[in-house]
Design a protein around this motif. Sequence first.
Motif, short mmCIF file in Angstrom:
data_model
loop_
_atom_site.label_atom_id
_atom_site.label_comp_id
_atom_site.label_asym_id
_atom_site.label_seq_id
_atom_site.Cartn_x
_atom_site.Cartn_y
_atom_site.Cartn_z
N SER A 153 -15.65 0.26 -10.86
CA SER A 153 -14.80 -0.52 -11.74
C SER A 153 -15.28 -1.97 -11.77
CB SER A 153 -13.34 -0.48 -11.25
OG SER A 153 -13.26 -0.99 -9.93
N GLY A 154 -14.92 -2.66 -12.84
CA GLY A 154 -15.32 -4.05 -12.98
C GLY A 154 -14.59 -4.97 -12.03
N THR A 155 -13.35 -4.62 -11.68
CA THR A 155 -12.56 -5.37 -10.70
C THR A 155 -11.99 -4.40 -9.69
OG1 THR A 155 -11.92 -7.07 -12.32
CG2 THR A 155 -10.53 -6.85 -10.38
N ALA A 156 -12.02 -4.76 -8.43
CA ALA A 156 -11.40 -3.96 -7.37
C ALA A 156 -10.65 -4.91 -6.45
CB ALA A 156 -12.45 -3.17 -6.59
N VAL A 157 -9.38 -4.65 -6.25
CA VAL A 157 -8.50 -5.55 -5.51
C VAL A 157 -8.07 -4.88 -4.21
CG1 VAL A 157 -6.34 -6.87 -5.58
CG2 VAL A 157 -7.67 -6.53 -7.68
N VAL A 158 -8.20 -5.60 -3.12
CA VAL A 158 -7.70 -5.12 -1.83
C VAL A 158 -6.32 -5.71 -1.60
CG1 VAL A 158 -8.09 -5.00 0.66
CG2 VAL A 158 -10.04 -4.95 -0.93
N ASN A 159 -5.36 -4.83 -1.34
CA ASN A 159 -3.94 -5.18 -1.17
C ASN A 159 -3.34 -5.76 -2.43
OD1 ASN A 159 -3.25 -4.13 1.32
ND2 ASN A 159 -4.11 -5.89 2.42
N GLY A 160 -3.68 -5.14 -3.53
CA GLY A 160 -3.09 -5.49 -4.81
C GLY A 160 -3.45 -4.46 -5.85
N CYS A 161 -2.72 -4.48 -6.96
CA CYS A 161 -3.06 -3.59 -8.08
C CYS A 161 -4.26 -4.18 -8.82
CB CYS A 161 -1.86 -3.45 -9.01
SG CYS A 161 -1.34 -5.00 -9.76
N GLY A 162 -4.85 -3.38 -9.69
CA GLY A 162 -6.03 -3.84 -10.41
C GLY A 162 -5.74 -4.87 -11.49
N ASP A 163 -4.46 -5.06 -11.81
CA ASP A 163 -4.06 -6.00 -12.85
C ASP A 163 -4.17 -7.43 -12.31
OD1 ASP A 163 -3.04 -7.29 -15.01
OD2 ASP A 163 -1.00 -6.51 -14.83
N LEU A 204 -3.16 3.81 1.12
CA LEU A 204 -3.56 4.50 2.34
C LEU A 204 -2.37 4.73 3.27
CD1 LEU A 204 -7.00 2.81 3.11
CD2 LEU A 204 -6.53 4.92 1.84
N LYS A 205 -2.59 5.56 4.28
CA LYS A 205 -1.53 5.97 5.19
C LYS A 205 -0.91 4.79 5.93
CE LYS A 205 -2.82 8.45 8.71
NZ LYS A 205 -3.27 9.59 9.54
N ASP A 206 -1.71 3.73 6.21
CA ASP A 206 -1.21 2.59 6.97
C ASP A 206 -0.65 1.49 6.07
OD1 ASP A 206 -3.50 1.63 5.77
OD2 ASP A 206 -4.15 0.49 7.54
N ALA A 207 -0.47 1.76 4.80
CA ALA A 207 -0.08 0.72 3.84
C ALA A 207 1.31 0.17 4.14
CB ALA A 207 -0.13 1.28 2.43
N ASP A 208 1.49 -1.11 3.84
CA ASP A 208 2.81 -1.72 3.81
C ASP A 208 3.51 -1.20 2.56
OD1 ASP A 208 4.99 -3.39 3.24
OD2 ASP A 208 4.04 -5.15 4.13
N GLY A 268 -13.74 2.61 -16.16
CA GLY A 268 -14.03 1.83 -14.96
C GLY A 268 -13.63 0.38 -15.15
N LEU A 269 -12.36 0.15 -15.49
CA LEU A 269 -11.92 -1.21 -15.76
C LEU A 269 -11.52 -1.93 -14.46
CD1 LEU A 269 -11.54 -3.30 -17.93
CD2 LEU A 269 -9.25 -2.38 -18.38
N SER A 270 -10.43 -1.48 -13.84
CA SER A 270 -9.95 -2.12 -12.61
C SER A 270 -9.48 -1.06 -11.62
CB SER A 270 -8.80 -3.08 -12.92
OG SER A 270 -9.24 -4.17 -13.71
N ALA A 271 -9.32 -1.49 -10.37
CA ALA A 271 -8.85 -0.57 -9.33
C ALA A 271 -8.22 -1.40 -8.21
CB ALA A 271 -10.02 0.26 -8.78
N GLY A 272 -7.43 -0.73 -7.38
CA GLY A 272 -6.82 -1.41 -6.25
C GLY A 272 -6.68 -0.47 -5.06
N VAL A 273 -6.52 -1.06 -3.88
CA VAL A 273 -6.28 -0.27 -2.67
C VAL A 273 -5.32 -1.05 -1.79
CG1 VAL A 273 -8.38 -1.22 -1.60
CG2 VAL A 273 -7.34 0.85 -0.66
N ILE A 274 -4.33 -0.36 -1.23
CA ILE A 274 -3.33 -0.97 -0.35
C ILE A 274 -3.54 -0.43 1.06
CG2 ILE A 274 -0.89 -1.40 0.08
CD1 ILE A 274 -1.66 -2.45 -2.60
N THR A 275 -3.80 -1.33 2.01
CA THR A 275 -4.01 -0.96 3.40
C THR A 275 -3.85 -2.19 4.29
OG1 THR A 275 -5.62 -0.09 4.99
CG2 THR A 275 -6.50 -1.32 3.13
N LYS A 276 -3.47 -1.98 5.54
CA LYS A 276 -3.41 -3.09 6.49
C LYS A 276 -4.76 -3.39 7.11
CE LYS A 276 1.45 -2.22 7.66
NZ LYS A 276 2.40 -1.73 8.69
N ASP A 277 -5.71 -2.49 6.89
CA ASP A 277 -7.05 -2.63 7.46
C ASP A 277 -7.98 -3.18 6.36
OD1 ASP A 277 -9.62 -2.33 8.46
OD2 ASP A 277 -9.21 -0.40 9.42
#
Length: 473
Positions: free
Chosen positions: A423-433, A254-258, A401-410
Amino acid sequence: MKMLINGKPVKASDGSEIEVINPATHEVTDTVPNATQADIEDALEIAQIGKKIWRNTSVEERVRILTKAARNIEEHKDELGSLLCRELGRPYNQCVDEALSAGANFRAFAEKMKHHMTEILPGKESDLVMVQREPLGVVICVTPFNFPLGLYAFKAAPALAAGNAVIVKPASVTPLASIRMTELLLEAGVPGEALQIVTGSGENVGKILASSPLINAVSLTGSTKVGIETASHAIRNLSRVFLELGGNDPLIILKDADLDLAVSETMMGRMYNAGQVCCASKRMLVHSKIADEYIERLCTAFRQMTLTNPFEENCDMGPLISENAACRVEEQIKHTLKQGAVCLSGGHRFQKSYFEPTILDRVTANMDVAKDMEIFGPVVPVIRFDTEEEAVAIANQTQYGLSAGVITKDYQKGLKLAMQMESGTAVVNGCGDYRTFQTPFGGHKQSGIGTEGLLMTLDEMMLTKCVVLKQIL
């Protein structure tokens, strides 16, 4: 090396062999048998004896043996790591880590089995109902080339802990470390009838095993195509299937990502094992306002990488599994460039099976790589977006739909997007791995059936039985 049937090292009955090639040097590391149908049928018949022996082994004894096996694996981590490095081409230290992880996995499932209880439920009036769990019988574990030891453990550890007989079918390009780990398990006390390893082509050996009425379940990690074919064979005998299949996993930035975090997660989630990871982040969805800076920082990170012989201490990334695999990645990149993408970094293979870390910019949502074309290599396609709704729509437009991730400060926004991704796994502030022993790991849609991990897999490896005690109270 030889396959292990009934606790003994054996050749193929017709003497045929498969060469195992070191992808870094292109030299023959060793050979393994190319099992015939007669060899496979022998293993299946022996497993019928093994399932009775192991089922009737007390839980306490099974736990003791598997705990000892874990120690054996950990004590031989350097040997296993060396074998794995030579056949797979991943950096040596990472191969040793995989061996340690496999040992820890056997210990974890053994420990969980100690606490697997029979449940007592109230029945009608003065009745009681005992709910107990029994082994399935014979479980086939089909492992892929990219994590031979780790995925062997995720499949065989719960199957053995639950009391099943197991036949392991490793990938024909990376069977050596798996054979040696099987030897260590047998040395710890697992009966040779209850644990066997059969080598050969997946098309032949895998089909015969999955089609057999003598098996009760197949646990497979591989492509979606192979998973569907395996399930079609197994269902004819109502054998259970557990499938961990392909993926084209999104990472939304996202736009606010580190951006430092975004780059480090991209490196970890895409460059590890030369990008040959099922749940790797394979599509980078980056907000248009920060895409150029993200790419610039990623190019800098790529320039600092060392691609060399995987036994070298400074190796960051080794080769792909084979020259054919590297050629396939090269073809997919050329296809994407023809569709209008631009290559900003890398894009070429060298020394036959090595591949440069690659960035493809100007990838649009209608291109194949943005949907269902899974690139199994160190390639970062960058798809720019303007709104969160657009990002989620692109993320979900794939069959996988295996894994997913999202990078944001919010974190609130990150959680909202994680919940929307299919997806079976979704990670906030990390990759899906992202995977631990405890987490239930599996995919949605065309990415699989069933789960692996300490939370659920032990139950999946057992049958549920109700024993009713009428008028006992």
